[in-house]
Design an enzyme around this catalytic site. Structure first.
Site, short mmCIF file in Angstrom:
data_model
loop_
_atom_site.label_atom_id
_atom_site.label_comp_id
_atom_site.label_asym_id
_atom_site.label_seq_id
_atom_site.Cartn_x
_atom_site.Cartn_y
_atom_site.Cartn_z
N CYS A 1 7.47 -39.02 5.78
CA CYS A 1 7.05 -38.01 4.59
C CYS A 1 8.45 -37.97 3.77
O CYS A 1 9.41 -38.33 2.74
CB CYS A 1 5.99 -36.43 5.37
N TYR A 2 8.43 -36.28 3.73
CA TYR A 2 10.32 -36.26 2.70
C TYR A 2 11.05 -36.97 3.21
O TYR A 2 12.34 -37.71 2.89
CB TYR A 2 10.84 -35.20 3.67
N GLU B 1 3.47 -38.87 13.88
CA GLU B 1 3.55 -38.38 15.55
C GLU B 1 2.36 -36.83 15.73
O GLU B 1 2.18 -36.70 16.81
CB GLU B 1 4.98 -37.72 14.88
N HIS C 1 2.45 -38.84 8.22
CA HIS C 1 2.75 -38.11 9.58
C HIS C 1 2.39 -38.58 11.27
O HIS C 1 1.38 -38.26 11.48
CB HIS C 1 2.53 -36.91 10.07
N SER D 1 11.40 -24.38 39.34
CA SER D 1 11.41 -25.28 40.74
C SER D 1 11.49 -26.54 40.47
O SER D 1 12.11 -26.10 41.38
CB SER D 1 10.09 -24.71 40.74
N GLY E 1 9.84 -32.87 5.93
CA GLY E 1 10.68 -31.66 6.15
C GLY E 1 9.85 -30.66 4.54
O GLY E 1 8.88 -31.06 3.96
N LYS F 1 8.94 -30.89 28.19
CA LYS F 1 7.93 -29.75 29.71
C LYS F 1 7.38 -30.78 29.56
O LYS F 1 7.88 -31.00 30.80
CB LYS F 1 7.28 -28.53 28.60
N SER G 1 12.51 -18.82 39.81
CA SER G 1 11.42 -17.33 39.09
C SER G 1 9.51 -17.97 39.00
O SER G 1 8.78 -17.32 39.46
CB SER G 1 10.71 -17.33 37.72
N VAL H 1 7.26 -23.33 36.27
CA VAL H 1 7.63 -24.63 36.37
C VAL H 1 9.33 -25.57 36.38
O VAL H 1 9.88 -25.78 37.31
CB VAL H 1 6.78 -25.53 35.61
N ASP H 2 9.91 -24.49 35.54
CA ASP H 2 11.44 -25.88 34.50
C ASP H 2 12.14 -25.16 35.57
O ASP H 2 13.14 -25.79 36.42
CB ASP H 2 11.69 -24.69 33.45
#
Ligand code: XMP
Length: 518
Positions: A87-88, A177, A175, A235, A60, A374, A229, A232-233
């Site tokens: 971290c934080y 991640e 980090h 569909s 953060g 995604k 539309s 991707v989403d």
């Protein structure tokens, strides 16, 4: 909160406002463990209810000694649930458990060499004694809390990773991640598997099976409407729902005339022919064009397109009879933004959505992808048999080519831009860059310039190429595309598209520029 096998192992991520919180969640999911992000101010009782098998405290922007620092109750360490502070998060553990955190002489930012003192627990999957890690912090730990020991150090910090001697509480200053910590995923995985004792039950095959059962149960014999539309989403959502309820799903695709070349045909072929989905393609080109006549202001264009879409969609929906649900391809990042500690992105993005439809039509929302990121949606799509030309598509804005034709939108300009767009896409795909970048598209400018073709002077349109890299569309940088590819695109566009005699390259980043030109 679901109690099935898929969700049985779950991790709770407390968000303290780091720009990387979503990345933590993605790394956890990649390790096949379900997780959710919640704000740091969650109550201890709510944590208990969630029944996490592990808790991760994010980074953060604040310092633990700031007067408005986001804090948590010390009780969190008494729950018997393993904790990893990043971290934080690590500074918070130190601060709350009696250690001392202070401002570092210099902010440490960038790569550091981590010397691992103990290849156990969170470092179980790391074979080396030293690994590169990514640091980004202004505070450092001066004194460890009692019962803690250092398990890794860097030249700058003797406490780059810490562990409580008695409890399963860990902290890392770096980090794990981010991609810049190449073995970070292994550290998170070791926390999940070795420290929390998880097995990894979260996978997309089980997700699909589970969703089909859920959707059937929720929808029963009611009807579901879906605005397809071609992205991707929506569909993936449509194919998934179709698998669950078949003919009770009614998809509507509105051809607003502002789409890429042959887009409507493509969607029809994919969804009706391949998946046997109930799909109505509505040809509404005329009404959209008519309403856009003479309109130059970008915001007005967007509004007109949004309203017209709703009108056409509603009109079409009425023909279906009584419908109870509206399917939407909402993803997890859209859900988190509304609860996050600081989520300014939610505000910036709001103009992108055609809101208001569910309230207006009194429909309940059906959002089968709400839990997914995604990359998980793409995996679901693949497993459902959707081809890569849909799954790996670049994003395309709702208002379509209207925001890429500066000034008034006319049929002639749409045709020019569609032809240019087709060439750009072909060349980007040929070079492989189409899949490496976030978006690549042309913009038709409202100016003409002089050129010469053969012996003749021309006075024709200018096209700008916008090719950007981005993680999420919120920030972006222009792509340093090899000159040869740019040259080929330019050569083909000018030779093959009548009405264009100049191609320029957009070298602006976002911010301060936006990705779309309007
Ligand atoms: P900007 O231009 O705001 O774009 O930097 C960020 C991302 O959002 C897409 N975009 C839209 N998507 N409706 C959408 O569905 C819209 O009105 C819209 N405007 C921009 C854009 O293509 C980029 O990926």
């Amino acid at each position: 909160m679901k109690e099935d096998n898929l969700h049985r192992e779950r991790i709770l991520i407390l968000d303290f406002g780091s720009q990387y919180t979503q990345l933590i969640a993605r790394r956890v999911r990649e390790s096949k463990v379900y997780c959710e992000i919640v704000t740091y101010s969650i109550k201890i009782d709510e944590i208990k209810q969630f029944k996490p098998r592990g808790i991760i405290l994010s980074g953060g922007p604040k310092s633990v000694y700031d007067s408005d620092a986001p804090l948590i109750s010390r009780e969190i360490f008494e729950l018997g649930i393993p904790v990893l502070g990043i971290c934080y998060g690590m500074q918070l553990i130190t601060h709350l458990l009696g250690g001392r955190v202070a401002r570092a002489r210099e902010r440490e930012y960038g790569f550091a060499n981590l010397k691992i003192l103990d290849n156990e627990d969170i470092f179980s999957f790391i074979m080396e004694d030293e690994i590169p890690v990514w640091m980004s912090h202004g505070d450092r730990i001066e004194k460890l809390p009692n019962e803690f020991k250092s398990i890794a150090k860097t030249s700058n910090s003797p406490y780059a990773a810490i562990k409580s001697k008695g409890k399963n509480i860990f902290g890392v200053q770096f980090h794990p991640e981010v991609y810049h910590t190449p073995q970070g995923k292994e550290i998170i995985k070791a926390f999940l598997y070795k420290v929390c004792g998880l097995k990894g039950l979260w996978d997309m095959h089980s997700f699909i099976e589970r969703s089909i059962v859920d959707i059937k149960k929720i929808v029963r014999d009611k009807k579901v409407l879906c605005a397809l539309s071609g992205g991707v989403d929506s569909s993936v959502a449509a194919v998934l729902i179709n698998k669950a309820i078949g003919k009770n799903l009614f998809c509507i695709f509105v051809d607003n005339g502002l789409l890429r070349k042959n887009e409507a045909k493509h969607v029809e072929r994919c969804f009706r022919d391949n998946f046997n989905i109930n799909l109505k393609v509505v040809d509404a080109k005329k009404v959209f064009l008519q309403r856009l006549k003479g309109v130059i202001d970008p915001e007005r264009k967007r509004k007109i397109i949004g309203h017209t879409f709703i009108e056409v969609f509603e009109e079409e929906a009425k023909k279906i009879g009584k419908v109870d649900f509206l399917a939407q391809g909402t993803l997890y990042p859209d859900v988190i933004e509304s609860v996050s500690f600081k989520g300014p992105s939610a505000v910036i993005k709001s103009h992108h959505n055609v809101g208001g439809l569910p309230e207006k039509m009194k429909l309940k929302l059906l959002e089968p992808l709400r839990e997914l990121f995604k990359d998980e949606v793409r995996e679901v799509g693949r497993q459902l048999g959707i081809t890569d030309d849909i799954i790996l598509r670049q994003p395309f804005p709702g208002p379509g080519l209207a925001v890429r034709i500066l000034g008034e939108v006319t049929e002639e300009k749409i045709k020019i831009l569609q032809d240019v767009d087709e060439i750009v896409e072909e060349e980007m795909k040929k070079s492989g860059y189409y899949w490496k970048v976030w978006q690549s598209f042309p913009v038709l400018l409202p100016i003409k310039t002089v050129g010469v073709m053969g012996d003749e002077r021309t006075y024709d349109n200018v096209v700008a190429l916008r090719i950007v890299d981005s993680m999420d569309g919120m920030t972006a940088d222009w792509v340093r595309l090899p000159y040869d590819i740019l040259a080929e695109i330019s050569r083909r566009v000018i030779n093959e598209v009548k009405g264009v005699n100049r191609v320029v390259y957009d070298i602006s980043s976002k911010p301060p520029s936006t990705i779309e030109w309007e």
